[in-house]
Scaffold this active site. Structure first.
Site, mmCIF file in Angstrom:
data_model
loop_
_atom_site.group_PDB
_atom_site.id
_atom_site.type_symbol
_atom_site.label_atom_id
_atom_site.label_comp_id
_atom_site.label_asym_id
_atom_site.label_seq_id
_atom_site.Cartn_x
_atom_site.Cartn_y
_atom_site.Cartn_z
ATOM 1 C CG ASP A 18 -1.593 -1.191 1.590
ATOM 2 O OD1 ASP A 18 -1.614 -2.108 0.771
ATOM 3 O OD2 ASP A 18 -2.144 -1.264 2.704
ATOM 4 C CD GLU A 192 -7.023 -5.269 4.127
ATOM 5 O OE1 GLU A 192 -6.408 -5.921 4.980
ATOM 6 O OE2 GLU A 192 -6.765 -5.347 2.912
#
Ligand code: FRU
Length: 469
Positions: A18, A192
């Protein structure tokens, strides 16, 4: 051996997932990222760091937040404390403040750290954790300053409850629970990496709406449109409506930059997928970011709003050789492309097709003797698609050899496609950024062919191809 992408960000070496801590400060776009500094697999999670002055050329900096003996550093965000609310600074230069999840086998808690030297070095706050609720599924804080209520807001997920939880703070140290959003939309996978921001509505001056993005593990990013009043997010849609951000497989954990200049909202995402991220055939790096994209909202004739994403205009700087074809039947345009010698492994393509019947048409990129990636449109089905089943190495995962489609309408009988091609990716944008498909591909480096195809009467109104530096 798969070459490194030319204009997509990768770690110098080691694993990347990420994007984290995206913030613009003092002329620099900061890009932190989930990183294993010690290997090409997920683990030892830390924050890698790079900066750019133009969103195109990135300079690698040392790891900013390193895994600790008791916990790993999971995803989070960063902001500039312009108002000196935290007291971390000397009162002169505003501190940069990062919020991240400390992940231990026992618990996930939210921590903060600050930097007084333009993000080069970071000190953890001595009062960490700032939020602990005894949960193992509580992560990915996105921090921003909410000016109307004069407070900091942090959005986190209660991942397995499919909830985004909002906290408020006057000083970045003391946080109180504001509200929860969800479950809503798609809830098959854990939630998420939330992001929340206002966006202007195109063509409606001074009108804006809030967008809440949250990723669904194994299924991709979704978004909700509504209002955020500093306390709670109220969604415009009924709870069962699902809106997808991207219809490809490889656009996950997108995060937008805090404090981007000129009120722009720009994000990028990790270009991979948890189903096969650990097996993609690259070394000594693994994982890449998407191209940066500028966001807006567009209202369609039915009154509904939609998120649009377009490649950030900064990418124009990469354009080198340019080939152009105007008003031509497909076959002739294709001959012309070949005669011009238009090919490459890093390309930007802009194409407008006048669609005259129901036959499929589109563009083939990264074509070689035995492989090609197809970005096409089916007028009969009203769908944009990417077919990567013959794109190159698809053997490393049973979930890779696939094609992906996005609903996409013609506009006045035409389709405008915008495509970014790199060493191991394609990103296809249509309908002015409303239909987007982002997919990894692993072709041979010598597969640099480009062609347009279509059996029917479709015509090429215009086709621009740029080789990218
Ligand atoms: C999303 C994610 C986050 C977590 C991070 C760990 O891809 O699972 O929820 O913070 O990756 O690397």
């Amino acid at each position: 051996m798969i070459p490194r992408p030319r204009f997509h960000f990768t770690a110098l070496q080691g694993w990347l997932n990420d994007p984290n801590g995206l913030v613009y400060f003092d002329g620099e776009w900061h890009l932190f990222y989930q990183h294993n500094p010690f290997g090409n697999d997920w683990g030892h999670m830390s924050w890698g760091h790079a900066i750019s002055r133009d969103l195109v050329q990135w300079e690698h900096l040392p790891v900013a937040l390193l895994e600790q003996p008791e916990y790993m550093i999971f995803s989070g965000s960063a902001a500039v404390d312009w108002g000196h609310t935290s007291g971390f600074g000397d009162g002169a230069r505003p501190p940069l403040v990062a919020a991240y999840t400390a992940h231990s086998p026992r618990e996930q808690t939210q921590h903060i750290a600050f930097s007084l030297d333009r993000g080069r070095t970071w000190a953890p706050y001595s009062g960490n954790p700032v939020i602990a609720i005894g949960s193992r599924e509580f992560r990915d804080p996105k921090l921003f300053w909410h000016a109307p209520s004069q407070r900091w807001v942090m959005a986190c997920v209660l991942a397995d409850q499919h909830r985004v939880r909002f906290y408020g703070s006057p000083n970045l140290r003391d946080w109180h629970h504001l509200s929860d959003f969800g479950p809503a939309g798609a809830t098959a996978g854990v939630w998420e990496c939330p992001d929340l921001f206002p966006l202007p509505i195109e063509g409606e001056p001074a009108q804006q709406r809030w967008v809440l993005k949250v990723d669904e593990q194994h299924f991709g990013a979704q978004y909700f449109i509504g209002v955020f009043d500093g306390e709670r997010f109220a969604c415009d849609d009924p709870p069962d409506v699902v809106r997808r951000v991207d219809f490809g497989r490889d656009f996950y954990a997108a995060q937008s930059w805090n404090d981007a200049p000129d009120g722009r909202r720009i994000w990028l995402a990790w270009m991979s997928h948890w189903d096969y991220a650990a097996r993609t055939p690259t070394a000594p790096w693994r994982g890449m970011m998407s191209a940066p994209r500028e966001l807006a909202l567009r209202r369609t004739g039915d009154g509904l709003l939609h998120l649009t994403q377009r490649p950030a205009r900064e990418l124009h700087r990469l354009r080198r050789a340019h080939w152009r074809i105007e008003d031509s039947p497909i076959g002739a345009a294709n001959d012309r492309l070949r005669a011009l010698g238009a090919r490459g492994t890093a390309l930007e393509i802009g194409a407008t097709f006048a669609c005259l019947d129901g036959a499929e048409f589109g563009v083939k990129v990264r074509a070689g003797a035995a492989e090609e990636t197809v970005i096409g449109y089916s007028p009969a089905e009203g769908r944009l698609f990417v077919d990567r089943s013959r794109s190159g190495d698809v053997s490393f995962s049973p979930r890779f050899d696939e094609w992906h489609a996005a609903p996409c309408a013609l506009r006045d009988g035409t389709l405008t496609l915008h495509i970014l091609v790199d060493a191991c990716s394609v990103e296809g944008f249509a309908d002015d950024g409303r239909a987007v498909i982002s997919d990894l591909i692993f072709p041979r480096p010598e597969s640099d062919g480009l062609a347009i195809f279509g059996e029917g009467a479709t015509r090429v109104q215009s086709l621009d191809v740029w080789a990218l530096a």
